[in-house]
Design an enzyme around this catalytic site. Structure first.
Site, PDB file in Angstrom:
ATOM      1  N   GLY A  39       0.849  -1.252   0.070  1.00  0.00           N
ATOM      2  CA  GLY A  39       0.197   0.209  -0.005  1.00  0.00           C
ATOM      3  C   GLY A  39       0.986   1.252  -0.130  1.00  0.00           C
ATOM      4  O   GLY A  39       0.430   2.145  -0.508  1.00  0.00           O
ATOM      5  N   GLU A  73      -0.790   5.405   6.026  1.00  0.00           N
ATOM      6  CA  GLU A  73      -0.036   4.204   5.517  1.00  0.00           C
ATOM      7  C   GLU A  73       1.175   4.150   6.018  1.00  0.00           C
ATOM      8  O   GLU A  73       2.437   3.503   5.425  1.00  0.00           O
ATOM      9  CB  GLU A  73      -0.147   3.898   4.288  1.00  0.00           C
ATOM     10  CG  GLU A  73      -1.516   3.567   3.560  1.00  0.00           C
ATOM     11  CD  GLU A  73      -1.807   3.080   2.379  1.00  0.00           C
ATOM     12  OE1 GLU A  73      -1.136   2.418   2.164  1.00  0.00           O
ATOM     13  OE2 GLU A  73      -2.845   3.698   1.638  1.00  0.00           O
ATOM     14  N   GLY A  74       1.551   4.603   7.389  1.00  0.00           N
ATOM     15  CA  GLY A  74       2.856   4.437   7.730  1.00  0.00           C
ATOM     16  C   GLY A  74       3.550   5.881   7.745  1.00  0.00           C
ATOM     17  O   GLY A  74       3.890   6.506   6.889  1.00  0.00           O
TER      18      GLY A  74
END
Lengths: 283, 411
Positions: B270, B391-392
């Protein structure tokens, strides 16, 4: 802005072709030919430059892409195939190696196969509507095409000749500037956009049609179709194989930029205006 | 039932003919990508330029989900790039997907994230860990653009600390009962299904988390208020509240206790989608700035002639190009089934920092014009900011990279 007088004619034609079997299965395949011109894509952020020797414009490094009217032509051909009115759509282009990219775009839109008529170098620089229509006529006979659909004109040279010349060489009827076309049995009803309005004609197949702006809105290539395009064949042909001589009868004497736009002059009264116009010889 | 979810494919979208459209400069990398990818990139670029860019500002103002465009993208195959054709997808590789997301994000960042979340975060884990039956039910209807999915991992109490999931899943007979709250879920107001992570065995800590598939709407599942965000406003973000939410046992994705692993692997991929989105935003900002540099005159010449502007443009282009190559490399490693975790983290970190840097400088190049909504620079600035967070976070990416480096040098 598009400056037709100075853009080098870079012609590659994409063709697809139609069959007269309309819905009935045919034993022999009868491809549909649609014409398509690749030309120098005019981008307003790229300044079109005349070559130093004034024989044309610089095309090196300028991205080439499919002529918009030719996209419409391909879309129409694919629509006919989707309606099962034609059996096969063949996309043809004349030019150097890079036209294969444009043929692939047509394949990605849904054309069945491609034909690349190889014309490069000096021949390509002088390739014009007459030679291309000869190539088309020869291909149409060879492939036994029943319908040729072309873009009405290329947006680099605005010649608007290839479709008409092709029809004449083949002695086929033509429906040019089509904004609507309907296949009815072996006749083609074409609504043409002309200066006076809309003209509806009926022509018998085999025929040549040139696509105008409002004929349809071309589709985006879908990813699955782009994948499928990889497997479709593009045949390589030389003009000599078709018995066509691509020698040009035209010699470009010079290509110039249009004159710089001059500033206007403001006047106080109508009389002054008329006076100035008379001075300039306009009245 | 699965069959009622299937709809006939909508016709491919058409585009308006604009033979004199002002086109963006071709990117030289086109020459190095395989022809298939070039064509695919061009098609997405055409779509973004003609269908997304003209409406992006309005979508942002209205916080409106681009349903029509999502359906058209579905018809083009872009909502399920990696899904095999047998399941209704385009059957292309991850590099193609990254190219698609970048080009679409260049037109509209919100649309880019909608496409990315559906592809990487929803379809991704089901494709990798789902049973054949689950794939048919939960993948195929989500390939056409008619339906989108979402990914529910974060909670109000934990984002980066994903192992501390407090959402619970308890087995009651032949059902799972989920309860808890998930936060910051992209697409959730427009989604028809979600992948939810919940704890099945608290004592096992992160090894006790499992993944579940939940349809939306569903009894026991409700949505929190739509967050009013700084950017990517056309994509909905909200909490998902699970209260006594019953789902069949067959809705577990993968094995029990596999949830954390599924989440981490999904995020690895992702983050390439987000890297691609960040690249698109950065590129759009650079396009804006470079164009303005040509046109705006000051001190008697276009400002592009001034070294101050030139140095900025050079740094911006360098940042984008570096991040782009990192993204492509990570995608190619993934396609070659080689380890790509470190490279993906590098790509996401580089791209998101490039996006914030480039959009910041773009406003600077535009001066006052960069601050008003007449020009898209301010929207790129707002859209770019989230790429360093979701997403991080950039901090987590650094930890991932560092851990990988240390492992490489382990004695």
């Amino acid at each position: 802005m598009h400056r037709s007088s100075e853009v080098k004619h870079v012609a590659s034609y994409l063709n697809t072709r139609g069959c007269e079997c309309f819905g009935q299965p045919c034993e022999s395949h009868c491809p549909v030919l649609t014409d398509r011109t690749i030309h120098v894509q005019l981008k307003t952020f790229i300044k079109i430059r005349v070559k130093p020797d004034r024989t044309g414009v610089v095309t090196d490094g300028v991205k080439h892409s499919m002529n918009p009217f030719c996209e419409i032509a391909v879309e129409e051909a694919i629509k006919l195939k989707e309606k099962k009115l034609v059996k096969e759509v063949v996309a043809v282009s004349c030019g150097p190696q890079q036209v294969q990219e444009t043929i692939r775009t047509a394949l990605a839109m849904g054309a069945d196969r491609g034909i690349h008529v190889e014309v490069s170098g000096k021949d390509y620089e002088t390739l014009g509507p007459l030679q291309v229509s000869k190539i088309f006529a020869a291909l149409a006979k060879k492939e036994q095409a029943d319908l040729i659909i072309l873009g009405k004109q290329a947006i680099d040279d605005d010649c608007n000749q290839t479709g008409q010349m092709t029809a004449a060489l083949l002695d086929w009827p033509q429906g040019t500037f089509a904004s609507e076309m309907t296949l009815e049995a072996d006749k083609l009803k074409v609504v043409r956009e002309v200066d006076g309005g809309l003209e509806t004609i009926k022509i018998k197949l085999p025929a040549v049609v040139t696509a105008d702006l409002r004929l349809n809105t071309p589709r985006y290539a879908t990813l699955p179709n782009i994948m499928k395009a990889k497997k479709k064949k593009i045949a390589n042909v030389k003009p000599a194989d078709l018995g066509v001589d691509v020698c040009s009868r035209l010699e470009v004497l010079k290509v110039d930029e249009p004159p710089q736009r001059q500033a206007g002059v403001k006047v106080e009264t109508v009389d002054d205006l008329v006076g100035k116009l008379k001075e300039a010889g306009r009245v | 039932t699965p069959s009622s979810c299937l709809r006939p494919p909508s016709p491919p979208p058409t585009r308006a003919l604009t033979p004199r459209t002002r086109e963006l400069p071709p990117l030289p990398q086109l020459a190095e990508l395989p022809e298939l990818h070039q064509m695919m990139r061009q098609t997405c670029r055409d779509y973004a330029q003609k269908e997304l860019a003209p409406i992006a500002a309005q979508l942002d103002k209205d916080h409106k989900f681009p349903a029509k465009q999502v359906k058209e993208l579905g018809a083009m195959g872009v909502m399920a790039v990696e899904v095999p054709e047998s399941l209704g997808g385009a059957g292309m590789d991850y590099l193609a997907y990254c190219l698609a997301v970048e080009e679409l994000s260049r037109g509209c960042a919100s649309t880019g994230v909608i496409v990315s979340v559906n592809n990487s975060l929803y379809l991704g884990p089901i494709l990798k860990f789902g049973t054949e039956e689950q794939k048919k039910q939960w993948i195929t209807p989500f390939t056409t653009g008619e339906r989108v999915g979402c990914f529910a991992l974060s909670e109000p109490g934990n984002g980066s600390d994903a192992g501390a999931a407090s959402t619970l899943a308890q087995q009651e007979g032949d059902e799972w009962v989920l309860s808890g709250t998930k936060a910051w879920i992209t697409n959730c107001w427009d989604a028809s299904a979600t992948v939810v992570f919940a704890t099945t065995d608290k004592s096992l800590k992160h090894k006790g988390i499992s993944a579940f598939l939940v349809p939306m709407p569903h009894p026991g599942l409700s949505l929190g208020k739509k967050e009013d965000k700084l950017g990517i406003r056309a994509s909905s973000t909200a909490n998902i509240i699970l209260e006594d939410c019953h789902i069949p046992l067959g809705n577990m994705l993968g094995e029990r206790g596999m949830g954390f692993k599924i989440a981490m692997q999904t995020l690895d991929s992702g983050r390439l989608g987000i890297a691609a989105q960040a690249l698109g935003i950065a590129q759009a900002a650079l396009d804006c700035a470079a164009d303005y540099a040509h046109k705006r005159t000051a001190f008697g010449a276009p400002i592009g002639k001034l070294q101050a502007i030139q140095f900025k443009l050079a740094d911006m282009a360098l940042a984008i190009e570096s991040a782009r190559l990192l993204t492509w490399r990570a995608a190619m490693l993934r396609d070659a089934k080689k380890p790509f975790t470190k490279e993906a983290a590098m790509a996401k970190l580089a791209a998101s920092e490039a996006a914030t840097f480039v959009s910041h400088q773009a406003i600077q190049v535009l001066g006052g014009m960069g601050y008003v909504t007449d020009m898209p620079a301010e929207r790129h600035y707002r859209d770019a900011r989230i790429t360093e967070i979701y997403e991080g976070t950039s901090e987590i990416q650094r930890l991932v990279i560092a851990n990988n480096i240390l492992k490489e040098y382990q004695q």
